[in-house]
Design a protein around this motif. Structure first.
Motif, short mmCIF file in Angstrom:
data_model
loop_
_atom_site.label_atom_id
_atom_site.label_comp_id
_atom_site.label_asym_id
_atom_site.label_seq_id
_atom_site.Cartn_x
_atom_site.Cartn_y
_atom_site.Cartn_z
N THR A 284 0.83 -1.21 0.00
CA THR A 284 0.00 0.00 0.00
C THR A 284 0.87 1.25 0.00
O THR A 284 0.61 2.21 -0.76
CB THR A 284 -0.93 0.00 1.22
N LEU A 285 1.90 1.26 0.84
CA LEU A 285 2.82 2.40 0.87
C LEU A 285 3.48 2.60 -0.49
O LEU A 285 3.63 3.73 -0.97
CB LEU A 285 3.90 2.18 1.94
N GLY A 286 3.89 1.49 -1.13
CA GLY A 286 4.53 1.58 -2.44
C GLY A 286 3.62 2.13 -3.50
O GLY A 286 4.05 2.91 -4.37
N THR A 287 2.35 1.75 -3.44
CA THR A 287 1.38 2.25 -4.41
C THR A 287 1.22 3.76 -4.28
O THR A 287 1.19 4.49 -5.29
CB THR A 287 0.01 1.57 -4.20
N VAL A 288 1.15 4.25 -3.05
CA VAL A 288 1.07 5.70 -2.81
C VAL A 288 2.31 6.39 -3.40
O VAL A 288 2.20 7.43 -4.06
CB VAL A 288 0.94 6.00 -1.31
N GLY A 289 3.48 5.80 -3.17
CA GLY A 289 4.72 6.39 -3.68
C GLY A 289 4.74 6.50 -5.19
O GLY A 289 5.15 7.52 -5.75
N LEU A 290 4.30 5.45 -5.87
CA LEU A 290 4.30 5.47 -7.33
C LEU A 290 3.28 6.46 -7.89
O LEU A 290 3.53 7.10 -8.92
CB LEU A 290 4.03 4.06 -7.87
N VAL A 291 2.14 6.60 -7.24
CA VAL A 291 1.15 7.59 -7.67
C VAL A 291 1.75 8.99 -7.59
O VAL A 291 1.56 9.82 -8.48
CB VAL A 291 -0.14 7.49 -6.81
N LEU A 292 2.52 9.25 -6.53
CA LEU A 292 3.19 10.55 -6.40
C LEU A 292 4.23 10.76 -7.50
O LEU A 292 4.36 11.87 -8.03
CB LEU A 292 3.86 10.65 -5.02
N LEU A 293 4.97 9.69 -7.85
CA LEU A 293 5.96 9.81 -8.93
C LEU A 293 5.30 10.12 -10.27
O LEU A 293 5.85 10.85 -11.10
CB LEU A 293 6.78 8.53 -9.05
N VAL A 306 10.28 8.41 0.14
CA VAL A 306 10.09 7.91 1.50
C VAL A 306 9.15 6.70 1.49
O VAL A 306 9.45 5.65 2.08
CB VAL A 306 9.53 9.01 2.42
N PHE A 307 8.01 6.84 0.83
CA PHE A 307 7.04 5.74 0.77
C PHE A 307 7.64 4.50 0.12
O PHE A 307 7.47 3.38 0.60
CB PHE A 307 5.78 6.18 0.02
N LEU A 308 8.35 4.71 -0.99
CA LEU A 308 8.93 3.58 -1.71
C LEU A 308 10.07 2.94 -0.92
O LEU A 308 10.26 1.73 -0.95
CB LEU A 308 9.43 4.03 -3.09
N GLY A 309 10.83 3.76 -0.20
CA GLY A 309 11.89 3.23 0.65
C GLY A 309 11.34 2.36 1.76
O GLY A 309 11.86 1.27 2.05
N LEU A 310 10.26 2.81 2.41
CA LEU A 310 9.61 2.01 3.45
C LEU A 310 9.09 0.70 2.87
O LEU A 310 9.14 -0.35 3.52
CB LEU A 310 8.47 2.81 4.09
N THR A 311 8.59 0.76 1.65
CA THR A 311 8.11 -0.45 0.97
C THR A 311 9.25 -1.45 0.78
O THR A 311 9.11 -2.63 1.10
CB THR A 311 7.50 -0.10 -0.40
N MET A 367 6.79 5.45 -18.45
CA MET A 367 6.53 4.01 -18.54
C MET A 367 7.22 3.25 -17.41
O MET A 367 6.74 2.19 -16.98
CB MET A 367 7.01 3.48 -19.90
N THR A 368 8.34 3.77 -16.93
CA THR A 368 9.05 3.14 -15.82
C THR A 368 8.13 3.01 -14.61
O THR A 368 8.08 1.96 -13.96
CB THR A 368 10.28 3.98 -15.41
N TYR A 369 7.37 4.04 -14.33
CA TYR A 369 6.50 4.03 -13.16
C TYR A 369 5.38 2.99 -13.30
O TYR A 369 4.99 2.35 -12.32
CB TYR A 369 5.89 5.42 -12.93
N TYR A 370 4.89 2.81 -14.52
CA TYR A 370 3.85 1.81 -14.74
C TYR A 370 4.39 0.39 -14.59
O TYR A 370 3.71 -0.51 -14.08
CB TYR A 370 3.21 1.99 -16.12
N VAL A 371 5.64 0.18 -15.02
CA VAL A 371 6.27 -1.13 -14.83
C VAL A 371 6.40 -1.43 -13.34
O VAL A 371 6.10 -2.54 -12.89
CB VAL A 371 7.67 -1.16 -15.51
N LEU A 372 6.83 -0.44 -12.56
CA LEU A 372 6.98 -0.63 -11.12
C LEU A 372 5.63 -0.91 -10.45
O LEU A 372 5.54 -1.72 -9.52
CB LEU A 372 7.62 0.61 -10.49
N LEU A 373 4.58 -0.26 -10.94
CA LEU A 373 3.25 -0.49 -10.41
C LEU A 373 2.80 -1.93 -10.66
O LEU A 373 2.17 -2.56 -9.79
CB LEU A 373 2.26 0.50 -11.04
N MET A 374 3.15 -2.47 -11.82
CA MET A 374 2.81 -3.85 -12.14
C MET A 374 3.51 -4.83 -11.21
O MET A 374 2.97 -5.89 -10.88
CB MET A 374 3.16 -4.16 -13.61
#
Length: 393
Positions: A284-293, A306-311, A367-374
């Protein structure tokens, strides 16, 4: 030496060894654009410098079983630490593209073998405190990633913009790890927590076990997320107008937050051992981080880091614990961890390379961010399947 002091020394050795398992990869990230321009490489070519060692971590992980049988823990780990430090130091004098690829290849093999052996050591010595031991192990890797990602750019400026020295200086960590390991392992035979066993454990091969394959996928998705972020987040920051130092600071924020996750999640696991809850929380934290990116905001990249690091800090110790939870002794833990890391690190190496190819094609990190979301979605699905089995994740 007292048993308590021996345990402390062994924990310190595990931490310092782990400290060496990421700088060869994560030190490249802050200097990615610099190395690419200096050696006249494409994004795909320069991303091989991080992809190759990670793919090697997967391809050669099965050698851990044979290496442990041949050399044992003390000699086997000692040789591997020397290899990692020696190859990193060689980058001082051999820093053309081919030499960098060769050192990356050899370092990747050494890391591939040492990882499962450390996991088996933890299973053998600390079966009732695996979460704490894994926390120290993952904390060491997080600290190594943080130091190399955050300071490589600074060192590059201090040494007169010589990136080869900025890369090779991390070999000093191997010397420290080697000394503490040799001192700690002398008395480590006395360290073994008592565990009640009803009957001798029966070895189960992971290659024919469905849960092992699910855990492999989970490990692969989290490894892909980690190496993709440490490889390309600095470049993504550069796309937003950040210079080398600023981009390195973004990665430092990511890895500092990761260290926080490495510390907090294992401690919480000791009191609240439900693995799946902490997995869903981290995702969940990672998803928030990627939305911000995805907003492409120069301000929001900081909380996103920060969110992605905690993830990352939460997912890695959980990924290491999953195969240990399934096994009954050190030998089985070594085999399962080797199998999981074989496929997992291959996935972790290929994904940043694929992102480099996408970046060459599109010229943007959107596109990088969408790959990470997947990748996050993949971990969510795998966790659901793990929870459907008799033994919860």
């Amino acid at each position: 030496m007292s048993t308590k002091k021996t345990i402390s020394m062994l924990f310190a050795a595990i931490f310092l060894i782990a400290l060496n398992l990421r700088p060869a990869v994560t030190s490249i990230g802050p200097l990615l654009d610099t190395i690419r321009n200096d050696l006249h490489l494409t994004n795909s070519e320069v991303s091989l410098l991080t992809a190759i060692p990670v793919i090697c971590m997967g391809l050669f992980a099965p050698l851990a079983v044979h290496w442990l049988n041949k050399f044992g823990q003390r000699k086997g780990i000692s040789i591997l630490i020397i290899i990692i430090g020696g190859m990193t130091l060689l980058r001082t004098w051999f820093y053309d593209y081919i030499s960098l690829l060769i050192t990356a290849f050899i370092i990747g093999i050494a890391i591939a073998i040492i990882g499962p052996i450390i996991s088996s050591l933890i299973k053998e010595k600390f079966p009732t405190r695996m979460a704490s031991a894994i926390g120290i192990y993952s904390l060491g890797m997080g600290a190594g990633a943080t130091l190399s990602a955050g300071l490589t750019g600074v060192i590059y400026v201090i040494v007169g913009e010589r990136w080869e020295i900025a890369l090779s200086i991390w070999s000093a960590l191997a010397l420290l790890a080697y000394v503490v390991w040799i001192l700690s392992i002398k008395d480590a035979k006395a360290v073994k927590e008592p565990v009640e066993m009803d009957e001798p454990a029966v070895f189960r091969s992971p290659w024919s076990n469905t849960r092992a394959w699910l855990i492999l996928l989970f490990f692969g998705f989290q490894a892909s997320l980690f190496f993709s972020l440490t490889t390309w987040l600095g470049s993504a920051a550069g796309e937003l107008g950040f210079n080398v130092i600023e981009a390195g600071t973004v990665i430092s924020v990511l890895t500092i937050a990761q260290i926080a996750g490495n510390i907090v999640i294992p401690l919480l696991l000791e009191k609240f051992p439900n693995r799946s809850f902490w997995i869903y929380f981290s995702l969940t934290l990672g998803t928030v981080g990627l939305v911000l990116l995805l907003t492409n905001s120069t301000l929001l990249i900081w909380p996103a880091s920060v969110f992605l690091g905690l993830t990352l800090g939460g997912l890695f110790p959980l990924a290491l614990l999953l195969p240990l939870d399934e096994t009954t002794d050190a030998r089985e833990a070594n085999a399962w961890t080797a199998m999981v890391q074989t496929g997992g690190f291959i996935m972790g190496g290929i994904t940043p390379l694929a992102i480099g190819i996408l970046y060459d094609i599109t010229g943007t990190h959107q596109m990088t961010y969408y790959v990470l979301l997947m990748l996050l979605v993949g971990m969510f699905v795998v966790t659901i399947f793990l929870n459907k089995k008799n033994n919860p994740a």
